[in-house]
Design a protein around this motif. Structure first.
Motif, PDB file in Angstrom:
ATOM      1  N   THR A 174       0.860  -1.264  -0.060  1.00 23.33           N
ATOM      2  CA  THR A 174      -0.052   0.142   0.129  1.00 23.33           C
ATOM      3  C   THR A 174       0.843   1.392   0.031  1.00 23.33           C
ATOM      4  O   THR A 174       0.633   2.115  -0.749  1.00 23.33           O
ATOM      5  N   LEU A 175       1.782   1.263   1.038  1.00 30.09           N
ATOM      6  CA  LEU A 175       2.832   2.532   0.927  1.00 30.09           C
ATOM      7  C   LEU A 175       3.633   2.648  -0.374  1.00 30.09           C
ATOM      8  O   LEU A 175       3.783   3.612  -1.002  1.00 30.09           O
ATOM      9  N   HIS A 229       7.940  18.420  -3.383  1.00 32.79           N
ATOM     10  CA  HIS A 229       7.314  19.072  -4.230  1.00 32.79           C
ATOM     11  C   HIS A 229       5.612  18.391  -4.313  1.00 32.79           C
ATOM     12  O   HIS A 229       5.253  18.408  -5.321  1.00 32.79           O
ATOM     13  N   VAL A 230       5.258  17.755  -3.185  1.00 30.44           N
ATOM     14  CA  VAL A 230       4.128  17.056  -3.158  1.00 30.44           C
ATOM     15  C   VAL A 230       3.183  17.866  -2.760  1.00 30.44           C
ATOM     16  O   VAL A 230       3.191  19.115  -2.008  1.00 30.44           O
ATOM     17  N   ARG A 231       1.914  18.077  -3.604  1.00 29.17           N
ATOM     18  CA  ARG A 231       0.903  18.958  -3.696  1.00 29.17           C
ATOM     19  C   ARG A 231      -0.401  18.387  -3.054  1.00 29.17           C
ATOM     20  O   ARG A 231      -0.649  16.871  -3.139  1.00 29.17           O
ATOM     21  N   PRO A 232      -1.401  19.142  -2.453  1.00 26.42           N
ATOM     22  CA  PRO A 232      -2.732  18.584  -2.023  1.00 26.42           C
ATOM     23  C   PRO A 232      -3.402  17.905  -3.306  1.00 26.42           C
ATOM     24  O   PRO A 232      -3.145  18.264  -4.380  1.00 26.42           O
ATOM     25  N   GLY A 233      -3.986  16.818  -3.107  1.00 25.21           N
ATOM     26  CA  GLY A 233      -4.786  16.130  -3.998  1.00 25.21           C
ATOM     27  C   GLY A 233      -4.020  14.923  -4.427  1.00 25.21           C
ATOM     28  O   GLY A 233      -4.482  14.149  -5.239  1.00 25.21           O
ATOM     29  N   THR A 234      -2.740  14.675  -4.120  1.00 29.74           N
ATOM     30  CA  THR A 234      -1.759  13.537  -4.222  1.00 29.74           C
ATOM     31  C   THR A 234      -2.102  12.673  -3.149  1.00 29.74           C
ATOM     32  O   THR A 234      -2.377  12.983  -1.981  1.00 29.74           O
ATOM     33  N   ALA A 235      -1.572  11.525  -3.332  1.00 31.38           N
ATOM     34  CA  ALA A 235      -1.747  10.249  -2.352  1.00 31.38           C
ATOM     35  C   ALA A 235      -1.154  10.607  -1.082  1.00 31.38           C
ATOM     36  O   ALA A 235      -1.409  10.404   0.120  1.00 31.38           O
ATOM     37  N   ALA A 236       0.240  10.901  -1.195  1.00 33.80           N
ATOM     38  CA  ALA A 236       1.242  11.145  -0.161  1.00 33.80           C
ATOM     39  C   ALA A 236       0.646  12.284   0.688  1.00 33.80           C
ATOM     40  O   ALA A 236       1.234  12.470   2.077  1.00 33.80           O
ATOM     41  N   PHE A 237      -0.177  13.289   0.202  1.00 38.31           N
ATOM     42  CA  PHE A 237      -0.737  14.411   0.999  1.00 38.31           C
ATOM     43  C   PHE A 237      -1.935  14.041   1.683  1.00 38.31           C
ATOM     44  O   PHE A 237      -2.262  14.434   2.616  1.00 38.31           O
ATOM     45  N   ASP A 238      -2.897  13.601   0.816  1.00 38.14           N
ATOM     46  CA  ASP A 238      -4.191  13.326   1.324  1.00 38.14           C
ATOM     47  C   ASP A 238      -4.520  12.032   2.156  1.00 38.14           C
ATOM     48  O   ASP A 238      -5.290  12.085   3.023  1.00 38.14           O
ATOM     49  N   GLU A 239      -3.659  11.129   1.735  1.00 44.72           N
ATOM     50  CA  GLU A 239      -3.695   9.773   2.742  1.00 44.72           C
ATOM     51  C   GLU A 239      -2.794   9.551   3.759  1.00 44.72           C
ATOM     52  O   GLU A 239      -1.894  10.327   3.825  1.00 44.72           O
ATOM     53  N   ILE A 255      -0.403  27.015   7.176  1.00 47.76           N
ATOM     54  CA  ILE A 255      -1.420  26.657   8.156  1.00 47.76           C
ATOM     55  C   ILE A 255      -2.786  26.033   7.517  1.00 47.76           C
ATOM     56  O   ILE A 255      -3.343  25.044   7.872  1.00 47.76           O
ATOM     57  N   ALA A 256      -3.084  26.767   6.340  1.00 47.00           N
ATOM     58  CA  ALA A 256      -4.003  26.112   5.741  1.00 47.00           C
ATOM     59  C   ALA A 256      -3.959  24.500   4.994  1.00 47.00           C
ATOM     60  O   ALA A 256      -5.011  24.081   5.243  1.00 47.00           O
ATOM     61  N   LEU A 257      -2.649  24.522   4.441  1.00 51.20           N
ATOM     62  CA  LEU A 257      -2.522  23.176   4.132  1.00 51.20           C
ATOM     63  C   LEU A 257      -2.238  22.196   5.247  1.00 51.20           C
ATOM     64  O   LEU A 257      -2.853  21.075   5.089  1.00 51.20           O
ATOM     65  N   ALA A 258      -1.869  22.504   6.223  1.00 52.28           N
ATOM     66  CA  ALA A 258      -1.703  21.798   7.485  1.00 52.28           C
ATOM     67  C   ALA A 258      -3.129  21.222   7.816  1.00 52.28           C
ATOM     68  O   ALA A 258      -3.375  20.100   8.171  1.00 52.28           O
ATOM     69  N   ASN A 259      -3.991  22.017   7.766  1.00 46.58           N
ATOM     70  CA  ASN A 259      -5.491  21.813   8.346  1.00 46.58           C
ATOM     71  C   ASN A 259      -6.264  20.875   7.077  1.00 46.58           C
ATOM     72  O   ASN A 259      -7.380  20.548   7.260  1.00 46.58           O
ATOM     73  N   ARG A 260      -5.663  20.948   5.725  1.00 39.25           N
ATOM     74  CA  ARG A 260      -6.315  20.297   4.980  1.00 39.25           C
ATOM     75  C   ARG A 260      -6.252  18.763   4.650  1.00 39.25           C
ATOM     76  O   ARG A 260      -5.385  18.111   4.131  1.00 39.25           O
ATOM     77  N   THR A 261      -6.870  18.141   5.724  1.00 38.29           N
ATOM     78  CA  THR A 261      -6.767  16.958   5.918  1.00 38.29           C
ATOM     79  C   THR A 261      -7.913  16.347   6.730  1.00 38.29           C
ATOM     80  O   THR A 261      -8.457  17.280   7.365  1.00 38.29           O
ATOM     81  N   GLU A 262      -8.425  15.252   6.478  1.00 39.83           N
ATOM     82  CA  GLU A 262      -9.629  14.638   7.169  1.00 39.83           C
ATOM     83  C   GLU A 262      -9.220  14.191   8.761  1.00 39.83           C
ATOM     84  O   GLU A 262     -10.061  13.774   9.617  1.00 39.83           O
ATOM     85  N   TYR A 263      -7.760  14.085   8.930  1.00 33.19           N
ATOM     86  CA  TYR A 263      -7.342  13.846  10.206  1.00 33.19           C
ATOM     87  C   TYR A 263      -6.915  15.011  11.219  1.00 33.19           C
ATOM     88  O   TYR A 263      -7.005  16.098  10.717  1.00 33.19           O
ATOM     89  N   GLY A 264      -6.812  14.748  12.317  1.00 36.36           N
ATOM     90  CA  GLY A 264      -6.584  16.056  13.358  1.00 36.36           C
ATOM     91  C   GLY A 264      -5.853  15.580  14.608  1.00 36.36           C
ATOM     92  O   GLY A 264      -6.415  15.654  15.772  1.00 36.36           O
ATOM     93  N   LEU A 265      -4.902  14.607  14.521  1.00 35.67           N
ATOM     94  CA  LEU A 265      -4.176  14.130  15.845  1.00 35.67           C
ATOM     95  C   LEU A 265      -3.066  14.993  16.434  1.00 35.67           C
ATOM     96  O   LEU A 265      -3.440  15.700  17.291  1.00 35.67           O
TER      97      LEU A 265
END
Length: 279
Positions: free
Chosen positions: A134-135, A170-180, A199-209
């Motif tokens: 998976t990784l 150069h990983v961007r939002p919308g890609t696997a390593a950023f979103d998952e 801060i905006a991109l740090a918060n752009r995730t479904e997680y919050g640990l």
């Protein structure tokens, strides 16, 4: 009185429903957490869930970049990157990104991969072959989407579920390593223009640990920690649990708190007793 039960998966719901069980706590994946929460809710039992994470490690332009990079390597690769509180997304201001990436990649390249019983080994095997597969799929999809592979990224020959320390830039939002959630030794580096974008991109995730924030301006740090969507924020350090402090997440990282006084209170019932005048 307590004990340990070695049971199969299909026995869990029955154990949770047993009247001798008062509450449930789980540390595990978000998917399993949702199942356990539903089973406990069906019998009206309290739950505390500490689930997955995609913790951001934010490095601002005024940070001590060398110290941040050294700590970042430990934060990402400890336990072969297989921890919910590992730093997973490195969000770095463009002004210091080249220096951070160079220091981080150089340190990651020195990590020894091998026998986990060898004291010199830093990267042992992953827990299971399917986790490694998976990784690796996440790495390939992220590279195919435009990220740059700076280190690792290939499954080595030989026995054992090994995966090398891997760095993606150069990983961007919308890609696997950023979103998952990347549960293994893969670091995803994202460059940003300024602190607001960080801060905006740090918060752009479904997680919050957890989240880490690196800056030399502690007044700004106090302000920015309030803006980070996470159950714990560590300034100029790596996220870690401490028995003296409450720990837990928000969003799909779960709810409730472990450790500290708050952790004890999670499983303490508050009883109100009112006594009228004697008759």
């Amino acid at each position: 009185m307590g004990g340990t039960l070695l049971i199969e998966v299909d026995q869990v719901a029955g154990i949770i429903a047993d009247p001798r069980v008062a509450a449930v706590t789980l540390t595990g994946s978000t998917e399993v957490g949702a199942i356990v929460a539903a089973q406990a809710a069906a019998v009206l039992k309290k739950q505390v869930l500490e689930l997955g994470g995609s913790d951001p490690f934010v490095v601002l332009a005024d940070a001590d970049v060398e110290a941040a990079a050294v700590t970042a390597v430990k934060a990402r690769y400890v336990n072969v990157g297989q921890s919910c509180v590992n730093a997973k997304r490195f969000i770095v201001e463009e002004a210091v990104a080249d220096a951070f990436v160079a220091a981080f990649t150089a340190a990651a390249a020195k990590l020894k991969v091998g026998d986990p019983t060898d004291p010199e080994t830093a990267i042992g095997p992953m827990a299971r072959a399917n986790l490694r597969d998976t990784l690796h799929d996440q790495v390939r999809r992220t590279v195919d989407a435009g990220a740059r592979l700076l280190l690792g990224g290939e499954i080595p020959d030989g026995p054992g579920c090994y995966y090398p320390p891997t760095v993606l830039d150069h990983v961007r939002p919308g890609t696997a390593a950023f979103d998952e959630e990347t549960f293994g030794p893969v670091a995803a580096i994202t460059r940003v223009a300024d602190a607001d974008e960080a801060i905006a991109l740090a918060n752009r995730t479904e997680y919050g640990l957890g989240a880490a924030l690196w800056t030399s301006d502690l007044d700004r740090a106090r302000r920015l920690t309030r803006l980070l969507d996470a159950g714990a924020v560590f300034v100029n350090g790596m996220v870690a649990s401490d028995p003296r402090l409450p720990f837990g997440g928000i969003k799909r990282s779960g709810y409730g708190r472990e450790l500290g006084a708050e952790g004890i209170r999670e499983f303490v019932n508050t009883k109100t007793v009112w006594i009228g005048p004697a008759v």
